[in-house]
Design a protein around this motif. Structure first.
Motif, PDB file in Angstrom:
ATOM      1  N   GLU A 221       0.820  -1.209   0.000  1.00  0.00           N
ATOM      2  CA  GLU A 221       0.000   0.000   0.000  1.00  0.00           C
ATOM      3  C   GLU A 221       0.856   1.262   0.000  1.00  0.00           C
ATOM      4  OE1 GLU A 221      -2.646  -0.171   3.285  1.00  0.00           O
ATOM      5  OE2 GLU A 221      -3.827  -1.802   2.481  1.00  0.00           O
ATOM      6  N   PHE A 222       2.156   1.111   0.253  1.00  0.00           N
ATOM      7  CA  PHE A 222       3.065   2.249   0.293  1.00  0.00           C
ATOM      8  C   PHE A 222       3.637   2.497  -1.100  1.00  0.00           C
ATOM      9  CE2 PHE A 222       7.384   3.883   0.520  1.00  0.00           C
ATOM     10  CZ  PHE A 222       7.240   4.993   1.351  1.00  0.00           C
ATOM     11  N   THR A 223       3.432   3.683  -1.639  1.00  0.00           N
ATOM     12  CA  THR A 223       4.042   4.073  -2.904  1.00  0.00           C
ATOM     13  C   THR A 223       4.697   5.434  -2.710  1.00  0.00           C
ATOM     14  OG1 THR A 223       2.128   5.266  -3.799  1.00  0.00           O
ATOM     15  CG2 THR A 223       2.224   2.871  -4.183  1.00  0.00           C
ATOM     16  N   LEU A 224       5.795   5.658  -3.421  1.00  0.00           N
ATOM     17  CA  LEU A 224       6.486   6.939  -3.297  1.00  0.00           C
ATOM     18  C   LEU A 224       5.618   8.099  -3.774  1.00  0.00           C
ATOM     19  CD1 LEU A 224      10.212   6.314  -4.334  1.00  0.00           C
ATOM     20  CD2 LEU A 224       9.219   6.546  -2.053  1.00  0.00           C
ATOM     21  N   GLN A 225       4.797   7.850  -4.775  1.00  0.00           N
ATOM     22  CA  GLN A 225       3.943   8.928  -5.278  1.00  0.00           C
ATOM     23  C   GLN A 225       2.943   9.367  -4.218  1.00  0.00           C
ATOM     24  OE1 GLN A 225       2.537   8.403  -9.283  1.00  0.00           O
ATOM     25  NE2 GLN A 225       0.906   9.918  -9.061  1.00  0.00           N
ATOM     26  N   ASN A 226       2.353   8.404  -3.516  1.00  0.00           N
ATOM     27  CA  ASN A 226       1.431   8.757  -2.432  1.00  0.00           C
ATOM     28  C   ASN A 226       2.168   9.397  -1.269  1.00  0.00           C
ATOM     29  OD1 ASN A 226      -0.783   7.773  -3.792  1.00  0.00           O
ATOM     30  ND2 ASN A 226      -0.693   5.743  -2.842  1.00  0.00           N
ATOM     31  N   PHE A 227       3.373   8.914  -1.020  1.00  0.00           N
ATOM     32  CA  PHE A 227       4.164   9.409   0.106  1.00  0.00           C
ATOM     33  C   PHE A 227       4.639  10.844  -0.115  1.00  0.00           C
ATOM     34  CE2 PHE A 227       8.453   9.138   2.378  1.00  0.00           C
ATOM     35  CZ  PHE A 227       7.913   9.417   3.636  1.00  0.00           C
TER      36      PHE A 227
ATOM     37  N   SER B 109       9.459   9.480  -9.170  1.00  0.00           N
ATOM     38  CA  SER B 109      10.137   8.725 -10.227  1.00  0.00           C
ATOM     39  C   SER B 109      11.657   8.809 -10.092  1.00  0.00           C
ATOM     40  CB  SER B 109       9.707   9.233 -11.606  1.00  0.00           C
ATOM     41  OG  SER B 109      10.145  10.571 -11.813  1.00  0.00           O
ATOM     42  N   LYS B 110      12.140   9.890  -9.512  1.00  0.00           N
ATOM     43  CA  LYS B 110      13.585  10.070  -9.319  1.00  0.00           C
ATOM     44  C   LYS B 110      14.158   9.029  -8.366  1.00  0.00           C
ATOM     45  CE  LYS B 110      16.891  13.622  -7.837  1.00  0.00           C
ATOM     46  NZ  LYS B 110      17.051  15.047  -7.430  1.00  0.00           N
ATOM     47  N   TYR B 111      13.349   8.627  -7.378  1.00  0.00           N
ATOM     48  CA  TYR B 111      13.829   7.697  -6.347  1.00  0.00           C
ATOM     49  C   TYR B 111      13.182   6.314  -6.435  1.00  0.00           C
ATOM     50  CZ  TYR B 111      15.840  11.890  -4.281  1.00  0.00           C
ATOM     51  OH  TYR B 111      16.569  13.038  -4.084  1.00  0.00           O
ATOM     52  N   ASN B 112      12.379   6.094  -7.465  1.00  0.00           N
ATOM     53  CA  ASN B 112      11.568   4.885  -7.532  1.00  0.00           C
ATOM     54  C   ASN B 112      12.377   3.587  -7.543  1.00  0.00           C
ATOM     55  OD1 ASN B 112       8.857   3.969  -7.547  1.00  0.00           O
ATOM     56  ND2 ASN B 112       9.113   3.335  -9.685  1.00  0.00           N
TER      57      ASN B 112
ATOM     58  N   PHE C 141       2.526   6.107   6.705  1.00  0.00           N
ATOM     59  CA  PHE C 141       3.502   7.102   6.270  1.00  0.00           C
ATOM     60  C   PHE C 141       2.932   8.007   5.177  1.00  0.00           C
ATOM     61  CE2 PHE C 141       7.597   4.629   7.505  1.00  0.00           C
ATOM     62  CZ  PHE C 141       7.486   5.118   8.796  1.00  0.00           C
ATOM     63  N   CYS C 142       1.984   7.490   4.412  1.00  0.00           N
ATOM     64  CA  CYS C 142       1.385   8.266   3.328  1.00  0.00           C
ATOM     65  C   CYS C 142       0.225   9.130   3.815  1.00  0.00           C
ATOM     66  CB  CYS C 142       0.900   7.335   2.207  1.00  0.00           C
ATOM     67  SG  CYS C 142       2.213   6.379   1.429  1.00  0.00           S
ATOM     68  N   GLU C 143      -0.110   9.037   5.091  1.00  0.00           N
ATOM     69  CA  GLU C 143      -1.248   9.770   5.622  1.00  0.00           C
ATOM     70  C   GLU C 143      -0.856  10.784   6.693  1.00  0.00           C
ATOM     71  OE1 GLU C 143      -4.200   6.976   6.889  1.00  0.00           O
ATOM     72  OE2 GLU C 143      -4.454   6.120   4.902  1.00  0.00           O
ATOM     73  N   ASN C 144       0.331  10.618   7.279  1.00  0.00           N
ATOM     74  CA  ASN C 144       0.748  11.521   8.345  1.00  0.00           C
ATOM     75  C   ASN C 144       1.311  12.833   7.807  1.00  0.00           C
ATOM     76  OD1 ASN C 144       0.029   9.637  10.246  1.00  0.00           O
ATOM     77  ND2 ASN C 144       1.993   9.640  11.306  1.00  0.00           N
TER      78      ASN C 144
END
Length: 322
Positions: free
Chosen positions: A159-165, A173-176, A226-229
């Motif tokens: 459920e954790f994605t860098l885009q959501n985070f 995309s730079k850190y994907n 982490f994507c919600e805080n």
């Protein structure tokens, strides 16, 4: 409104102490002490409340209706800034066996409030700055050489994605395809955080969010927290390690993330970046693909599902171009 929220907060706390639901089960927090290699059990403040909030039906209801909201953390922060809260300091230091000799101010009676103590400064000699990429904070660390390792580690890591985070598709995309480190600061830890390398620090970008706990007792349920805080991120441009994205994540009772560095300035490894007010908190470091390699012991411990203790300034990775 604040008074009403405070009453509700106290009511839910009392309720959680009394409630004992059959499904209220969470594992204790085990970690590895890096210096000795020993397996230890963490003393978690309010672990009973966390178990209730994240494992029971009524607890989850209270979490989403009340505890994740800014007003609760604001009330908690207000109390922790009052002189009355300073009464908790002695007991807290003794309970968690915190070394007062490291404090810039050793006399606990000099702290005006619990928050004043919480984001205390340490003596310059209390932490040594290593020769490689260093931990930005005291805490317990997990390291992931690739983002795929993150999804495999957590119960609901997918459920954790860098885009959501990051709320930024281009930045994500730079850190994907890169690496990630998670440094968790528990309430007894030193709560000022520093730069892991020398470089130029960009402006801090704020992302609004809630105030869920970042304790492993909560993260066992979902890394999506982490994507919600509430969180902030800045880019540290370095010669040796590329662009490091530093993300400061708030949590329950952390009403404030305070940045103390100067935007756009040249910073040295170990310089202070900021501090968290009362509560548990987390720092997330993101690295571009192929720039760093984490220390072997940290990788192995993470593979075993174990956090490892680190101090601010302690080496955690090397540059791959060395």
């Amino acid at each position: 409104m604040k008074c009403l929220s405070l009453v509700l907060l106290l009511f839910t706390f009392i309720s959680c102490r009394k409630e004992a639901e059959p499904d209220n089960k969470m594992e204790t927090i085990k970690y590895i002490e890096r210096a000795s290699g020993e397996l230890k059990t963490e003393n978690v403040p309010s672990d009973g409340m966390l178990k209730w909030l994240y494992s029971s039906a009524t607890g989850k209801a209270a979490l989403h209706l009340l505890f994740k909201r800014k007003i609760v953390s604001a009330i908690g922060g207000w109390y922790m800034n009052t002189p009355y809260s300073a009464r908790r300091i002695n007991d807290f230091v003794n309970e968690h066996q915190i070394d007062k000799k490291e404090f810039e101010i050793e006399d606990l009676s000099k702290f005006k409030s619990f928050n004043d103590f919480f984001y205390r400064k340490l003596k310059p000699s209390a932490r040594k700055i290593g020769n490689q990429l260093v931990s930005p904070a005291d805490g317990k660390i997990l390291v992931f050489p690739t983002l795929n390792d993150v999804a495999n580690f957590f119960v609901k890591g997918s459920e954790f994605t860098l885009q959501n985070f990051l709320h930024d598709k281009k930045l994500a995309s730079k850190y994907n395809d890169g690496a990630m480190a998670i440094i968790r600061l528990a309430p007894p830890d030193y709560h000022r955080y520093h730069f892991p390398a020398s470089g130029i620090a960009s402006e801090s970008v704020k992302i609004n969010g809630h105030y869920f706990s970042v304790s492993p007792l909560a993260l066992q349920k979902s890394l999506k927290i982490f994507c919600e805080n509430k969180r902030e991120h800045c880019t540290l441009s370095t010669e040796d390690y590329g662009d490091i994205l530093i993300v400061d994540v708030g949590a329950t009772m952390v009403g404030s993330i305070i940045q103390t560095y100067k935007t756009g300035s040249k910073v040295n490894k170990g310089d202070e970046k900021g501090y968290f007010a009362f509560g548990g908190s987390t720092l997330v470091l993101l690295f571009e693909k192929g720039n760093i390699s984490f220390d072997d012991d940290l990788i192995e411990n993470t593979k075993k599902g174990m956090e490892t203790t680190v101090n601010m300034g302690e080496d955690i990775a090397v540059a791959l171009n060395e």
